[in-house]
Design a protein around this motif. Structure first.
Motif, PDB file in Angstrom:
ATOM      1  N   UNK A 157       0.795  -1.229   0.000  1.00 44.74           N
ATOM      2  CA  UNK A 157       0.000   0.000   0.000  1.00 44.74           C
ATOM      3  C   UNK A 157       0.832   1.286   0.000  1.00 44.74           C
ATOM      4  N   UNK A 158       2.160   1.166   0.137  1.00 44.27           N
ATOM      5  CA  UNK A 158       3.012   2.355   0.042  1.00 44.27           C
ATOM      6  C   UNK A 158       4.064   2.152  -1.050  1.00 44.27           C
ATOM      7  N   UNK A 159       4.697   0.971  -1.048  1.00 42.78           N
ATOM      8  CA  UNK A 159       5.765   0.699  -2.002  1.00 42.78           C
ATOM      9  C   UNK A 159       5.267   0.703  -3.440  1.00 42.78           C
ATOM     10  N   UNK A 160       4.166   0.014  -3.715  1.00 43.27           N
ATOM     11  CA  UNK A 160       3.679  -0.112  -5.101  1.00 43.27           C
ATOM     12  C   UNK A 160       3.259   1.250  -5.692  1.00 43.27           C
ATOM     13  N   UNK A 161       2.424   2.043  -4.967  1.00 43.77           N
ATOM     14  CA  UNK A 161       2.079   3.335  -5.592  1.00 43.77           C
ATOM     15  C   UNK A 161       3.305   4.215  -5.823  1.00 43.77           C
ATOM     16  N   UNK A 162       4.288   4.159  -4.899  1.00 36.05           N
ATOM     17  CA  UNK A 162       5.504   4.958  -5.088  1.00 36.05           C
ATOM     18  C   UNK A 162       6.280   4.477  -6.312  1.00 36.05           C
ATOM     19  N   UNK A 163       6.337   3.146  -6.465  1.00 34.77           N
ATOM     20  CA  UNK A 163       7.058   2.567  -7.606  1.00 34.77           C
ATOM     21  C   UNK A 163       6.395   2.982  -8.933  1.00 34.77           C
ATOM     22  N   UNK A 164       5.065   2.921  -8.970  1.00 33.81           N
ATOM     23  CA  UNK A 164       4.358   3.307 -10.201  1.00 33.81           C
ATOM     24  C   UNK A 164       4.591   4.796 -10.485  1.00 33.81           C
ATOM     25  N   UNK A 165       4.602   5.579  -9.415  1.00 31.60           N
ATOM     26  CA  UNK A 165       4.800   7.024  -9.569  1.00 31.60           C
ATOM     27  C   UNK A 165       6.212   7.320 -10.113  1.00 31.60           C
ATOM     28  N   UNK A 166       7.207   6.612  -9.563  1.00 32.47           N
ATOM     29  CA  UNK A 166       8.597   6.853  -9.972  1.00 32.47           C
ATOM     30  C   UNK A 166       8.833   6.392 -11.414  1.00 32.47           C
ATOM     31  N   UNK A 167       8.244   5.232 -11.758  1.00 34.35           N
ATOM     32  CA  UNK A 167       8.544   4.654 -13.075  1.00 34.35           C
ATOM     33  C   UNK A 167       7.514   5.047 -14.146  1.00 34.35           C
ATOM     34  N   UNK A 168       6.507   5.808 -13.736  1.00 32.18           N
ATOM     35  CA  UNK A 168       5.350   6.047 -14.617  1.00 32.18           C
ATOM     36  C   UNK A 168       5.549   7.008 -15.766  1.00 32.18           C
ATOM     37  N   UNK A 169       6.659   7.740 -15.795  1.00 36.86           N
ATOM     38  CA  UNK A 169       6.911   8.689 -16.892  1.00 36.86           C
ATOM     39  C   UNK A 169       5.769   9.708 -17.033  1.00 36.86           C
ATOM     40  N   UNK A 170       5.355  10.274 -15.879  1.00 36.21           N
ATOM     41  CA  UNK A 170       4.259  11.241 -15.909  1.00 36.21           C
ATOM     42  C   UNK A 170       4.803  12.630 -16.255  1.00 36.21           C
ATOM     43  N   UNK A 184       6.083  16.194 -16.099  1.00 32.18           N
ATOM     44  CA  UNK A 184       6.789  16.837 -14.969  1.00 32.18           C
ATOM     45  C   UNK A 184       6.063  18.101 -14.542  1.00 32.18           C
ATOM     46  N   UNK A 185       5.871  18.235 -13.217  1.00 32.06           N
ATOM     47  CA  UNK A 185       5.214  19.439 -12.707  1.00 32.06           C
ATOM     48  C   UNK A 185       6.012  19.979 -11.529  1.00 32.06           C
ATOM     49  N   UNK A 186       5.567  21.083 -10.930  1.00 35.94           N
ATOM     50  CA  UNK A 186       6.348  21.675  -9.827  1.00 35.94           C
ATOM     51  C   UNK A 186       6.410  20.706  -8.644  1.00 35.94           C
ATOM     52  N   UNK A 187       7.446  20.899  -7.804  1.00 39.68           N
ATOM     53  CA  UNK A 187       7.643  20.026  -6.643  1.00 39.68           C
ATOM     54  C   UNK A 187       6.418  20.069  -5.718  1.00 39.68           C
ATOM     55  N   UNK A 188       5.866  21.272  -5.549  1.00 38.66           N
ATOM     56  CA  UNK A 188       4.699  21.424  -4.666  1.00 38.66           C
ATOM     57  C   UNK A 188       3.512  20.612  -5.194  1.00 38.66           C
ATOM     58  N   UNK A 203      -4.412  11.945 -12.554  1.00 47.48           N
ATOM     59  CA  UNK A 203      -3.425  12.051 -13.636  1.00 47.48           C
ATOM     60  C   UNK A 203      -2.369  10.959 -13.501  1.00 47.48           C
ATOM     61  N   UNK A 204      -2.298  10.319 -12.321  1.00 52.94           N
ATOM     62  CA  UNK A 204      -1.356   9.216 -12.144  1.00 52.94           C
ATOM     63  C   UNK A 204      -2.033   7.853 -12.280  1.00 52.94           C
ATOM     64  N   UNK A 205      -3.316   7.880 -12.601  1.00 51.06           N
ATOM     65  CA  UNK A 205      -4.054   6.613 -12.716  1.00 51.06           C
ATOM     66  C   UNK A 205      -3.837   6.017 -14.109  1.00 51.06           C
TER      67      UNK A 205
END
Ligand code: HEM
Ligand code: HEM
Length: 208
Positions: free
Chosen positions: A17-30, A32-36, A176-178
């Motif tokens: 529930x934490x590792x998988x969404x982070x992994x998809x987010x990191x590898x997802x090639x979404x 790029x937007x501001x850090x905030x 947008x990350x779905x």
């Protein structure tokens, strides 16, 4: 905390529930937007995933929860529940906070534009938000409600199923990350959580 870290179910739950969404987010090639903006998005996504995890931190998982007392399971469930409800109740504001630092439409105007644009994604968001608040308030005021603990738990379980189904619909629709993998996993984990709860209910009935 040590008791939880030593527990295998806790570590697996953290991974899923934490590792998988982070992994998809990191590898997802979404895009790029501001850090905030990205930070607010990832906080929302992580809180939402923990909500799905709530279905597995109940008596329904008793058989696999070895070395962890039920009181600790429920404490974790309550802690995560209150934290995530607080985070997600502010999520509509996160959408407009970055506008405080940008030229263009003012944050308040942007907020009203979002919540009055009644498309499917926004309507499911508003319904999920209301259900989530009822879930939080009826949990907080449980002792004051005119019902037995067992009736409350059933009410809480049904409310949780309605809430998560609407929230999933909203997230897959607007997120947008779905992407495909995120959406498939969200649907599978939600279906798994709901089926586990329904199994607890039907199994108990058939035992009676
Ligand atoms: C707001 C804070 C929350 C509190 C204080 C709370 C409290 C509880 C308690 C005391 C139980 C009974 C535990 C057991 O016997 O296993 C329970 C069960 C449950 N909770 Fe929560 N909860 C909260 C939030 C949530 C949320 C956000 C969800 C789902 C999105 C959720 C889903 C469930 C489910 C599915 C059950 C099992 C119901 C049953 O066994 O009949 N809870 N909760
Ligand atoms: C008044 C209620 C709500 C409104 C107006 C709303 C609006 C939105 C909008 C416009 C987006 C797209 C954001 C973007 O494009 O960056 C979004 C995404 C999202 N919403 Fe909501 N929402 C509401 C309630 C909720 C609730 C109650 C939850 C969870 C329980 C939730 C979970 C999410 C998630 C996880 C995303 C995806 C974020 C991403 O993929 O980047 N929303 N919401």
């Amino acid at each position: 905390m040590g008791t939880y870290i030593k527990n295998r179910f806790f570590r697996h739950s953290l991974l899923v529930f934490t590792g998988i969404p982070l992994l998809i987010w990191v590898t997802g090639n979404f895009q790029e937007r501001s850090l905030l903006k990205e930070s607010l998005c990832i906080i929302t996504i992580l809180a939402f995933w923990q909500m799905m995890g709530q279905f597995f931190w109940t008596r329904s998982s008793r058989t696999v929860l070895t070395n962890l007392k039920m009181s600790r399971v429920v404490n974790y469930h309550k802690f995560i529940g209150y934290i995530c409800i607080t985070i997600l109740s502010l999520h509509p504001l996160y959408l407009v906070i970055p506008r405080c630092f940008e030229a263009g439409v003012a944050p308040v105007d942007a907020f009203f534009t979002i919540i009055t644009t009644l498309n499917q994604g926004v309507v499911t968001g508003i319904i999920a938000w209301c259900l989530m608040l009822v879930l939080g308030i009826t949990s907080f005021l449980r002792d004051k409600l005119p019902m037995t603990y067992k009736t409350w738990r059933l009410f809480h379980g049904i409310l949780a199923m309605l809430f998560i189904s609407t929230a999933v619909w909203h997230t897959i629709d607007l997120g947008r990350h779905a992407n495909l993998s995120m959406s498939i996993l969200i649907s599978m984990l939600t279906a798994g959580g709901i089926l586990l709860l329904l199994k607890t209910y039907t199994f108990k009935k058939s035992k009676k």
